[in-house]
Design a protein around this motif. Structure first.
Motif, PDB file in Angstrom:
ATOM      1  N   ASP A 135       0.823  -1.190   0.000  1.00 26.73           N
ATOM      2  CA  ASP A 135       0.000   0.000   0.000  1.00 26.73           C
ATOM      3  C   ASP A 135       0.875   1.265   0.000  1.00 26.73           C
ATOM      4  OD1 ASP A 135      -1.975   1.904   0.333  1.00 26.73           O
ATOM      5  OD2 ASP A 135      -2.489   1.300   2.369  1.00 26.73           O
ATOM      6  N   PRO A 136       0.750   2.109  -1.025  1.00 26.65           N
ATOM      7  CA  PRO A 136       1.563   3.331  -1.078  1.00 26.65           C
ATOM      8  C   PRO A 136       1.337   4.255   0.124  1.00 26.65           C
ATOM      9  CG  PRO A 136       0.423   2.991  -3.171  1.00 26.65           C
ATOM     10  CD  PRO A 136      -0.096   1.972  -2.211  1.00 26.65           C
ATOM     11  N   LYS A 137       0.135   4.252   0.690  1.00 29.68           N
ATOM     12  CA  LYS A 137      -0.151   5.112   1.845  1.00 29.68           C
ATOM     13  C   LYS A 137       0.673   4.685   3.058  1.00 29.68           C
ATOM     14  CE  LYS A 137      -4.751   6.173   0.261  1.00 29.68           C
ATOM     15  NZ  LYS A 137      -6.132   5.801   0.305  1.00 29.68           N
ATOM     16  N   GLU A 168       6.008  15.280  -1.731  1.00 31.32           N
ATOM     17  CA  GLU A 168       6.351  14.176  -2.637  1.00 31.32           C
ATOM     18  C   GLU A 168       5.481  12.977  -2.257  1.00 31.32           C
ATOM     19  OE1 GLU A 168      10.311  11.902  -4.348  1.00 31.32           O
ATOM     20  OE2 GLU A 168      10.420  12.911  -2.411  1.00 31.32           O
ATOM     21  N   GLN A 169       4.752  12.463  -3.201  1.00 27.88           N
ATOM     22  CA  GLN A 169       3.795  11.391  -2.935  1.00 27.88           C
ATOM     23  C   GLN A 169       4.280  10.057  -3.506  1.00 27.88           C
ATOM     24  OE1 GLN A 169       0.800  11.738  -1.147  1.00 27.88           O
ATOM     25  NE2 GLN A 169       1.809  13.669  -0.657  1.00 27.88           N
ATOM     26  N   VAL A 170       4.089   8.987  -2.760  1.00 23.60           N
ATOM     27  CA  VAL A 170       4.395   7.639  -3.224  1.00 23.60           C
ATOM     28  C   VAL A 170       3.283   7.213  -4.176  1.00 23.60           C
ATOM     29  CG1 VAL A 170       4.675   5.226  -2.535  1.00 23.60           C
ATOM     30  CG2 VAL A 170       5.596   7.063  -1.086  1.00 23.60           C
ATOM     31  N   GLU A 171       3.664   6.829  -5.396  1.00 19.68           N
ATOM     32  CA  GLU A 171       2.687   6.362  -6.380  1.00 19.68           C
ATOM     33  C   GLU A 171       2.531   4.850  -6.335  1.00 19.68           C
ATOM     34  OE1 GLU A 171       4.293   8.025  -9.996  1.00 19.68           O
ATOM     35  OE2 GLU A 171       3.092   9.836  -9.757  1.00 19.68           O
ATOM     36  N   ILE A 172       3.665   4.142  -6.327  1.00 18.81           N
ATOM     37  CA  ILE A 172       3.683   2.684  -6.288  1.00 18.81           C
ATOM     38  C   ILE A 172       4.825   2.275  -5.368  1.00 18.81           C
ATOM     39  CG2 ILE A 172       3.927   0.553  -7.629  1.00 18.81           C
ATOM     40  CD1 ILE A 172       3.125   2.125 -10.109  1.00 18.81           C
ATOM     41  N   ALA A 173       4.636   1.186  -4.612  1.00 19.28           N
ATOM     42  CA  ALA A 173       5.691   0.701  -3.722  1.00 19.28           C
ATOM     43  C   ALA A 173       5.697  -0.816  -3.704  1.00 19.28           C
ATOM     44  CB  ALA A 173       5.483   1.243  -2.307  1.00 19.28           C
ATOM     45  N   TYR A 174       6.892  -1.362  -3.559  1.00 16.69           N
ATOM     46  CA  TYR A 174       7.102  -2.804  -3.465  1.00 16.69           C
ATOM     47  C   TYR A 174       7.992  -3.064  -2.258  1.00 16.69           C
ATOM     48  CZ  TYR A 174       5.500  -2.611  -8.260  1.00 16.69           C
ATOM     49  OH  TYR A 174       4.751  -2.366  -9.380  1.00 16.69           O
ATOM     50  N   GLN A 175       7.802  -4.228  -1.638  1.00 13.35           N
ATOM     51  CA  GLN A 175       8.619  -4.571  -0.484  1.00 13.35           C
ATOM     52  C   GLN A 175       9.078  -6.012  -0.593  1.00 13.35           C
ATOM     53  OE1 GLN A 175       7.060  -3.384   3.249  1.00 13.35           O
ATOM     54  NE2 GLN A 175       8.631  -4.431   4.411  1.00 13.35           N
ATOM     55  N   CYS A 176      10.350  -6.211  -0.270  1.00 10.82           N
ATOM     56  CA  CYS A 176      10.939  -7.544  -0.195  1.00 10.82           C
ATOM     57  C   CYS A 176      11.691  -7.618   1.125  1.00 10.82           C
ATOM     58  CB  CYS A 176      11.889  -7.766  -1.357  1.00 10.82           C
ATOM     59  SG  CYS A 176      12.750  -9.337  -1.252  1.00 10.82           S
ATOM     60  N   ASP A 197      13.506  -4.516   2.642  1.00  9.15           N
ATOM     61  CA  ASP A 197      13.836  -3.565   1.589  1.00  9.15           C
ATOM     62  C   ASP A 197      12.567  -3.065   0.900  1.00  9.15           C
ATOM     63  OD1 ASP A 197      16.418  -4.190   2.257  1.00  9.15           O
ATOM     64  OD2 ASP A 197      16.769  -5.456   0.507  1.00  9.15           O
ATOM     65  N   VAL A 198      12.620  -1.822   0.403  1.00 11.99           N
ATOM     66  CA  VAL A 198      11.455  -1.195  -0.207  1.00 11.99           C
ATOM     67  C   VAL A 198      11.869  -0.524  -1.519  1.00 11.99           C
ATOM     68  CG1 VAL A 198       9.601   0.495   0.116  1.00 11.99           C
ATOM     69  CG2 VAL A 198      10.482  -0.756   2.085  1.00 11.99           C
ATOM     70  N   ILE A 199      11.017  -0.618  -2.528  1.00 12.33           N
ATOM     71  CA  ILE A 199      11.169   0.086  -3.793  1.00 12.33           C
ATOM     72  C   ILE A 199      10.025   1.093  -3.861  1.00 12.33           C
ATOM     73  CG2 ILE A 199      11.166  -0.139  -6.305  1.00 12.33           C
ATOM     74  CD1 ILE A 199      11.915  -3.147  -5.830  1.00 12.33           C
ATOM     75  N   ILE A 200      10.352   2.362  -4.095  1.00 11.77           N
ATOM     76  CA  ILE A 200       9.354   3.428  -4.092  1.00 11.77           C
ATOM     77  C   ILE A 200       9.424   4.196  -5.405  1.00 11.77           C
ATOM     78  CG2 ILE A 200       8.592   5.537  -2.949  1.00 11.77           C
ATOM     79  CD1 ILE A 200      10.010   4.485  -0.394  1.00 11.77           C
ATOM     80  N   HIS A 222      -2.344  -5.500  -7.357  1.00 10.84           N
ATOM     81  CA  HIS A 222      -2.625  -6.201  -6.109  1.00 10.84           C
ATOM     82  C   HIS A 222      -1.811  -5.544  -5.003  1.00 10.84           C
ATOM     83  CE1 HIS A 222      -3.153  -9.426  -3.210  1.00 10.84           C
ATOM     84  NE2 HIS A 222      -1.857  -9.305  -2.993  1.00 10.84           N
ATOM     85  N   VAL A 223      -2.414  -5.245  -3.902  1.00 15.05           N
ATOM     86  CA  VAL A 223      -1.710  -4.696  -2.753  1.00 15.05           C
ATOM     87  C   VAL A 223      -1.818  -5.709  -1.637  1.00 15.05           C
ATOM     88  CG1 VAL A 223      -1.617  -2.840  -1.071  1.00 15.05           C
ATOM     89  CG2 VAL A 223      -2.171  -2.325  -3.449  1.00 15.05           C
ATOM     90  N   ASP A 224      -0.685  -6.164  -1.149  1.00 10.34           N
ATOM     91  CA  ASP A 224      -0.654  -7.178  -0.105  1.00 10.34           C
ATOM     92  C   ASP A 224      -0.814  -6.488   1.243  1.00 10.34           C
ATOM     93  OD1 ASP A 224      -0.276  -9.309   1.536  1.00 10.34           O
ATOM     94  OD2 ASP A 224       1.671  -9.887   0.730  1.00 10.34           O
ATOM     95  N   PRO A 225      -1.999  -6.548   1.862  1.00  8.10           N
ATOM     96  CA  PRO A 225      -2.202  -5.853   3.132  1.00  8.10           C
ATOM     97  C   PRO A 225      -1.436  -6.485   4.282  1.00  8.10           C
ATOM     98  CG  PRO A 225      -4.120  -7.189   2.608  1.00  8.10           C
ATOM     99  CD  PRO A 225      -3.179  -7.285   1.429  1.00  8.10           C
ATOM    100  N   GLY A 226      -0.933  -7.701   4.098  1.00  2.00           N
ATOM    101  CA  GLY A 226      -0.225  -8.377   5.168  1.00  2.00           C
ATOM    102  C   GLY A 226       1.268  -8.201   5.135  1.00  2.00           C
ATOM    103  N   ALA A 227       1.792  -7.421   4.183  1.00  2.00           N
ATOM    104  CA  ALA A 227       3.229  -7.252   4.101  1.00  2.00           C
ATOM    105  C   ALA A 227       3.737  -6.472   5.303  1.00  2.00           C
ATOM    106  CB  ALA A 227       3.601  -6.523   2.809  1.00  2.00           C
TER     107      ALA A 227
END
Length: 156
Positions: free
Chosen positions: A16-18, A37-45, A48-51, A149-154
């Protein structure tokens, strides 16, 4: 068991970008983003985070067992020269995402994105809008910006 393989496999999931905005936005405990500056898309591993924001591509690399050492690699969209998105096949667990830059020592930035937990077409559209969009920064007209898809459990 699947989550252990995903953790070991370094597959990023869309988050979730929020939540990322709250974590790294201006005025937060880790204020890495500029004011407004607003987050548009985000990934997490793992940790680590990609924004992706309107002005940059930001990699947050948490190092070591304690996680006290963190590298923030910020890349302006002007430095991104090309990108490659490869979807996962029938028997693959992840898709590949590569960013090509003009930065010495960082010519390629590669990440795996978990199949079924990321929208590869949204990522492709976002990068196309940033790299191929017009000079004013407007998005390409008539392109669907798929809701991924946004993984709410990440874990954050």
């Amino acid at each position: 068991m699947e989550s252990v393989f995903n953790w070991l496999g370094s597959d990023a999931v869309q988050v979730d970008p929020k939540a990322i905005q709250n974590r790294f936005g201006f005025g937060s405990p880790s204020p890495v983003l500029m004011p407004n500056e607003q987050v548009e898309i985000a990934y997490q591993c793992r940790r680590d985070v990609i924004i992706l924001t309107p002005t940059r591509f930001l990699l947050v690399d948490v190092k070591g067992i304690s996680g006290k050492q963190i590298e923030f690699f910020s890349l302006r969209w002007q430095c991104v020269k090309a990108f490659s998105v490869e979807t996962a096949g029938s028997f693959d667990r992840d898709g590949d995402f590569v960013v090509y830059t003009s930065i010495p020592g960082k010519y390629q930035i590669r990440h795996d994105l978990r199949k079924g937990k990321t929208d590869m077409f949204q990522l492709h559209t976002a990068f196309s809008n940033k790299i191929l969009g017009n000079a004013s920064g407007d998005k390409i007209q008539n392109v669907n910006t798929y809701q991924g898809h946004v993984d709410p459990g990440a874990a954050l």
